[in-house]
Write a protein that holds these residues in place. Sequence first.
Motif, PDB file in Angstrom:
ATOM      1  N   VAL A   2      -1.040  75.247  -0.550  1.00 38.71           N
ATOM      2  CA  VAL A   2      -2.263  74.472  -0.356  1.00 38.71           C
ATOM      3  C   VAL A   2      -1.842  73.019  -0.232  1.00 38.71           C
ATOM      4  N   PRO A   3      -2.235  72.317   0.851  1.00 37.39           N
ATOM      5  CA  PRO A   3      -1.841  70.912   0.968  1.00 37.39           C
ATOM      6  C   PRO A   3      -2.288  70.109  -0.256  1.00 37.39           C
ATOM      7  N   ILE A   4      -1.428  69.221  -0.686  1.00 35.75           N
ATOM      8  CA  ILE A   4      -1.706  68.371  -1.844  1.00 35.75           C
ATOM      9  C   ILE A   4      -2.440  67.126  -1.371  1.00 35.75           C
ATOM     10  N   SER A   5      -3.523  66.787  -2.035  1.00 41.06           N
ATOM     11  CA  SER A   5      -4.227  65.546  -1.748  1.00 41.06           C
ATOM     12  C   SER A   5      -3.692  64.505  -2.723  1.00 41.06           C
ATOM     13  N   ALA A   6      -2.516  63.975  -2.390  1.00 38.74           N
ATOM     14  CA  ALA A   6      -1.795  63.108  -3.321  1.00 38.74           C
ATOM     15  C   ALA A   6      -2.126  61.641  -3.088  1.00 38.74           C
ATOM     16  N   ALA A   7      -2.411  60.956  -4.174  1.00 40.42           N
ATOM     17  CA  ALA A   7      -2.645  59.520  -4.126  1.00 40.42           C
ATOM     18  C   ALA A   7      -1.346  58.802  -4.479  1.00 40.42           C
ATOM     19  N   VAL A   8      -1.210  57.572  -4.031  1.00 40.00           N
ATOM     20  CA  VAL A   8      -0.048  56.770  -4.408  1.00 40.00           C
ATOM     21  C   VAL A   8      -0.104  56.576  -5.912  1.00 40.00           C
ATOM     22  N   SER A   9       1.001  56.895  -6.603  1.00 40.93           N
ATOM     23  CA  SER A   9       1.013  56.804  -8.062  1.00 40.93           C
ATOM     24  C   SER A   9       2.044  55.818  -8.599  1.00 40.93           C
ATOM     25  N   TYR A  10       3.002  55.388  -7.765  1.00 42.62           N
ATOM     26  CA  TYR A  10       4.052  54.486  -8.218  1.00 42.62           C
ATOM     27  C   TYR A  10       4.706  53.872  -6.990  1.00 42.62           C
ATOM     28  N   ILE A  11       5.158  52.634  -7.114  1.00 43.58           N
ATOM     29  CA  ILE A  11       5.894  51.971  -6.044  1.00 43.58           C
ATOM     30  C   ILE A  11       7.208  51.471  -6.622  1.00 43.58           C
ATOM     31  N   GLU A  12       8.295  51.722  -5.913  1.00 41.73           N
ATOM     32  CA  GLU A  12       9.610  51.212  -6.304  1.00 41.73           C
ATOM     33  C   GLU A  12       9.987  50.106  -5.321  1.00 41.73           C
ATOM     34  N   ILE A  13      10.384  48.961  -5.853  1.00 39.78           N
ATOM     35  CA  ILE A  13      10.751  47.818  -5.023  1.00 39.78           C
ATOM     36  C   ILE A  13      12.244  47.591  -5.181  1.00 39.78           C
ATOM     37  N   GLY A  14      13.001  47.870  -4.125  1.00 37.25           N
ATOM     38  CA  GLY A  14      14.441  47.669  -4.135  1.00 37.25           C
ATOM     39  C   GLY A  14      14.788  46.421  -3.339  1.00 37.25           C
ATOM     40  N   VAL A  15      15.498  45.501  -3.962  1.00 40.01           N
ATOM     41  CA  VAL A  15      15.851  44.226  -3.325  1.00 40.01           C
ATOM     42  C   VAL A  15      17.296  43.877  -3.669  1.00 40.01           C
ATOM     43  N   SER A  16      17.838  42.852  -3.008  1.00 37.79           N
ATOM     44  CA  SER A  16      19.203  42.438  -3.358  1.00 37.79           C
ATOM     45  C   SER A  16      19.209  41.592  -4.630  1.00 37.79           C
ATOM     46  N   ASP A  17      18.217  40.711  -4.793  1.00 33.16           N
ATOM     47  CA  ASP A  17      18.145  39.825  -5.954  1.00 33.16           C
ATOM     48  C   ASP A  17      16.788  39.998  -6.634  1.00 33.16           C
ATOM     49  N   ALA A  18      16.768  40.759  -7.712  1.00 36.40           N
ATOM     50  CA  ALA A  18      15.511  41.070  -8.391  1.00 36.40           C
ATOM     51  C   ALA A  18      14.823  39.832  -8.959  1.00 36.40           C
ATOM     52  N   SER A  19      15.594  38.847  -9.438  1.00 36.92           N
ATOM     53  CA  SER A  19      14.962  37.672 -10.047  1.00 36.92           C
ATOM     54  C   SER A  19      14.167  36.872  -9.013  1.00 36.92           C
ATOM     55  N   SER A  21      12.786  38.033  -6.135  1.00 39.66           N
ATOM     56  CA  SER A  21      11.603  38.799  -5.737  1.00 39.66           C
ATOM     57  C   SER A  21      10.602  38.892  -6.878  1.00 39.66           C
ATOM     58  N   ARG A  22      11.106  39.002  -8.104  1.00 38.43           N
ATOM     59  CA  ARG A  22      10.219  39.044  -9.267  1.00 38.43           C
ATOM     60  C   ARG A  22       9.363  37.782  -9.317  1.00 38.43           C
ATOM     61  N   ALA A  23       9.996  36.612  -9.207  1.00 36.90           N
ATOM     62  CA  ALA A  23       9.266  35.341  -9.265  1.00 36.90           C
ATOM     63  C   ALA A  23       8.232  35.249  -8.145  1.00 36.90           C
ATOM     64  N   PHE A  24       8.618  35.657  -6.949  1.00 37.80           N
ATOM     65  CA  PHE A  24       7.703  35.604  -5.814  1.00 37.80           C
ATOM     66  C   PHE A  24       6.490  36.511  -6.044  1.00 37.80           C
ATOM     67  N   LEU A  25       6.741  37.765  -6.421  1.00 34.02           N
ATOM     68  CA  LEU A  25       5.648  38.729  -6.589  1.00 34.02           C
ATOM     69  C   LEU A  25       4.723  38.354  -7.747  1.00 34.02           C
ATOM     70  N   ILE A  53      10.891  47.301 -10.118  1.00 37.90           N
ATOM     71  CA  ILE A  53      11.748  46.454  -9.283  1.00 37.90           C
ATOM     72  C   ILE A  53      13.171  46.506  -9.812  1.00 37.90           C
ATOM     73  N   HIS A  54      14.119  46.606  -8.874  1.00 34.79           N
ATOM     74  CA  HIS A  54      15.539  46.582  -9.233  1.00 34.79           C
ATOM     75  C   HIS A  54      16.313  45.849  -8.144  1.00 34.79           C
ATOM     76  N   GLY A  55      17.428  45.246  -8.544  1.00 33.33           N
ATOM     77  CA  GLY A  55      18.276  44.519  -7.615  1.00 33.33           C
ATOM     78  C   GLY A  55      19.455  45.344  -7.160  1.00 33.33           C
TER      79      GLY A  55
END
Length: 113
Positions: A2-19, A21-25, A53-55
């Motif tokens: 049965v197709p799943i009616s899935a909602a977005v539950s989590y977002i992962e943000i991968g960047v080179s420099d977490a600090s 991107s953290r400050a910006f976001l 978020i991770h660097g």
Amino acid sequence: MVPISAAVSYIEIGVSDASKSRAFLEQMFGWKFHPFGQGAEGWFQTPSLKAGIHGGDPNWGFLVYFGVPDLEVAIADVNRLGGEAEVPTDEPGFGRFCVCRDPQGLRFGLHQR
């Protein structure tokens, strides 16, 4: 299946420099940051979900995770439909996660709370 009616539950943000991107976001969206130990890695509480978020990520970007009621069933469906699923991981306090690809290589995630 049965197709799943899935909602977005989590977002992962991968960047080179977490600090950086953290400050910006934090300033751009007003998201409250929760660190994991020392440094800039951790997670944001957005109005509707958590965003980690991770660097040091060579594949910069946002990875969207869709909530599923049963991760093992959803992984089996990914494989049956011609996609690929990595080995799931457990994150205490967040649930179980699995990074997947559709038959063309499009990355997405599955998440079971």
